[in-house]
Design a protein around this motif. Structure first.
Motif, PDB file in Angstrom:
ATOM      1  N   LEU A  43      -7.865   3.694  -2.680  1.00 26.25           N
ATOM      2  CA  LEU A  43      -7.374   4.541  -3.768  1.00 26.25           C
ATOM      3  C   LEU A  43      -6.747   3.732  -4.895  1.00 26.25           C
ATOM      4  O   LEU A  43      -6.680   4.205  -6.031  1.00 26.25           O
ATOM      5  CB  LEU A  43      -6.334   5.533  -3.232  1.00 26.25           C
ATOM      6  CG  LEU A  43      -6.819   6.561  -2.203  1.00 26.25           C
ATOM      7  CD1 LEU A  43      -5.636   7.355  -1.660  1.00 26.25           C
ATOM      8  CD2 LEU A  43      -7.840   7.498  -2.832  1.00 26.25           C
ATOM      9  N   THR A  44      -6.283   2.536  -4.585  1.00 31.12           N
ATOM     10  CA  THR A  44      -5.531   1.754  -5.568  1.00 31.12           C
ATOM     11  C   THR A  44      -6.323   0.568  -6.098  1.00 31.12           C
ATOM     12  O   THR A  44      -5.754  -0.325  -6.715  1.00 31.12           O
ATOM     13  CB  THR A  44      -4.223   1.238  -4.940  1.00 31.12           C
ATOM     14  OG1 THR A  44      -4.536   0.380  -3.825  1.00 31.12           O
ATOM     15  CG2 THR A  44      -3.375   2.396  -4.451  1.00 31.12           C
ATOM     16  N   VAL A  80      -0.645   4.699   1.414  1.00 31.22           N
ATOM     17  CA  VAL A  80      -1.938   5.118   0.877  1.00 31.22           C
ATOM     18  C   VAL A  80      -3.006   4.088   1.234  1.00 31.22           C
ATOM     19  O   VAL A  80      -2.717   2.938   1.547  1.00 31.22           O
ATOM     20  CB  VAL A  80      -1.877   5.291  -0.661  1.00 31.22           C
ATOM     21  CG1 VAL A  80      -0.906   6.388  -1.039  1.00 31.22           C
ATOM     22  CG2 VAL A  80      -1.494   3.978  -1.342  1.00 31.22           C
ATOM     23  N   SER A  81      -4.241   4.515   1.150  1.00 30.34           N
ATOM     24  CA  SER A  81      -5.373   3.627   1.413  1.00 30.34           C
ATOM     25  C   SER A  81      -5.590   2.686   0.241  1.00 30.34           C
ATOM     26  O   SER A  81      -5.445   3.072  -0.924  1.00 30.34           O
ATOM     27  CB  SER A  81      -6.630   4.459   1.662  1.00 30.34           C
ATOM     28  OG  SER A  81      -7.785   3.650   1.638  1.00 30.34           O
ATOM     29  N   GLY A 114      -2.412  12.817   1.833  1.00 31.63           N
ATOM     30  CA  GLY A 114      -1.825  12.260   3.036  1.00 31.63           C
ATOM     31  C   GLY A 114      -1.078  13.317   3.817  1.00 31.63           C
ATOM     32  O   GLY A 114      -0.662  14.343   3.271  1.00 31.63           O
ATOM     33  N   ASN A 140       0.849  -1.200   0.000  1.00 30.85           N
ATOM     34  CA  ASN A 140       0.000   0.000   0.000  1.00 30.85           C
ATOM     35  C   ASN A 140       0.877   1.240   0.000  1.00 30.85           C
ATOM     36  O   ASN A 140       0.556   2.241   0.625  1.00 30.85           O
ATOM     37  CB  ASN A 140      -0.929   0.002   1.223  1.00 30.85           C
ATOM     38  CG  ASN A 140      -0.140   0.089   2.528  1.00 30.85           C
ATOM     39  OD1 ASN A 140       1.058  -0.205   2.561  1.00 30.85           O
ATOM     40  ND2 ASN A 140      -0.793   0.496   3.596  1.00 30.85           N
ATOM     41  N   LEU A 195      -1.934  12.918  -4.091  1.00 33.88           N
ATOM     42  CA  LEU A 195      -1.624  11.862  -5.042  1.00 33.88           C
ATOM     43  C   LEU A 195      -2.770  11.687  -6.029  1.00 33.88           C
ATOM     44  O   LEU A 195      -3.943  11.771  -5.661  1.00 33.88           O
ATOM     45  CB  LEU A 195      -1.385  10.526  -4.327  1.00 33.88           C
ATOM     46  CG  LEU A 195      -0.315  10.521  -3.231  1.00 33.88           C
ATOM     47  CD1 LEU A 195      -0.983  10.654  -1.872  1.00 33.88           C
ATOM     48  CD2 LEU A 195       0.509   9.248  -3.275  1.00 33.88           C
ATOM     49  N   GLY A 198      -6.050  11.302  -3.630  1.00 28.16           N
ATOM     50  CA  GLY A 198      -6.011  11.264  -2.178  1.00 28.16           C
ATOM     51  C   GLY A 198      -5.000  12.241  -1.627  1.00 28.16           C
ATOM     52  O   GLY A 198      -4.123  12.730  -2.351  1.00 28.16           O
TER      53      GLY A 198
END
Length: 257
Positions: A152-153, A148-149, A132, A100, A122, A130
């Protein structure tokens, strides 16, 4: 000697471009099995590189106080906040497969003296965006990582890393083929020379953080954009403009969720 090396690289790049264009236009049935596999692998790598690419924008702030602006301090005068300077750093990065985390060159996550990182924005290839905080950013050697969460991916496979042994170059690890690929990597992004760019009208598109893939694996990121094709003193392409992934920190680079 330098001009001779550069000319050879440009010639090789031109021939390679014609060769690849010819295969791209040729019907698949006219190609041999090995070439078809090579073309398919290159296309898959290109798709994966685009899907894993991430645009990052680091926002910085610096608090400027009264005492920072005066040479002599008068008794009774308070050191009050006068201004907040803001800057931003734009870089490219890559989502690492099975993690992540987004990786980018360490220079992107280091601000100028007195500036504090406030946030990082990002934008992913799937259209997700997103933000951060500074706490989401960690540094390991030549790289910075942004946690990252997974939301989001979603749908992005991420890039697989091929690490190079400590003390070795890409050429020493992978052979002469990687030098040819690296020359094409720079030339296709307009990194030749200022004069050549003016004559051809080609614009430089290379960015800090752009990924360099070899044989389908991520092996390096651009750490700084050279002004011309970086030819080494011993011939071939210099790797000085790259942050290369090393086996010494490979476990940290490809840690699983």
């Amino acid at each position: 000697m330098k001009y001779s090396n550069c000319a050879k690289l440009l010639l090789a790049a031109g021939l390679a471009g014609v060769w690849s264009l010819g295969f791209a236009q040729a019907p698949q049935k006219d190609l041999g099995p090995a070439v078809r596999r090579s073309v398919a692998t290159a296309e898959k790598t290109s798709r994966r590189a685009k899907a894993a690419a991430v645009s990052l924008n680091f926002d910085w702030e610096k608090k400027v106080y009264l005492f920072d602006m005066v040479h002599r301090r008068r008794p009774g005068v308070k050191n009050v906040l006068v201004n907040v300077e803001k800057k931003s750093t734009q870089c490219q990065g890559v989502l690492l497969a099975g993690t992540n985390r987004v990786v980018t060159p360490v220079s992107c996550a280091k601000g100028k003296k007195g500036f504090e990182l406030k946030r990082v924005n990002l934008a992913f290839a799937n259209g997700q965006k997103g933000t951060g905080t500074a706490g989401a950013v960690s540094i390991n050697g030549d790289f910075a990582f942004v946690a990252v969460s997974s939301a989001l991916t979603r749908g992005i496979e991420g890039a697989q890393v091929a690490a190079v042994p400590e003390g070795q170059s890409l050429k020493e690890t992978f052979g002469d083929g990687v030098s040819q690929e690296l020359a094409l990597f720079f030339i296709n992004r307009g990194v030749v020379s200022a004069r050549a760019n003016r004559l051809s009208g080609v614009k430089k598109t290379l960015k800090v953080g752009d990924p360099f893939f070899y044989q389908g694996k991520l092996v390096a990121l651009v750490s700084d954009v050279p002004s011309r094709l970086p030819v080494s003193l011993f011939g071939g392409v210099s790797e000085d403009s790259l942050a290369v992934f090393r086996t010494g920190s490979a476990a940290g680079l490809i840690a699983k969720k």
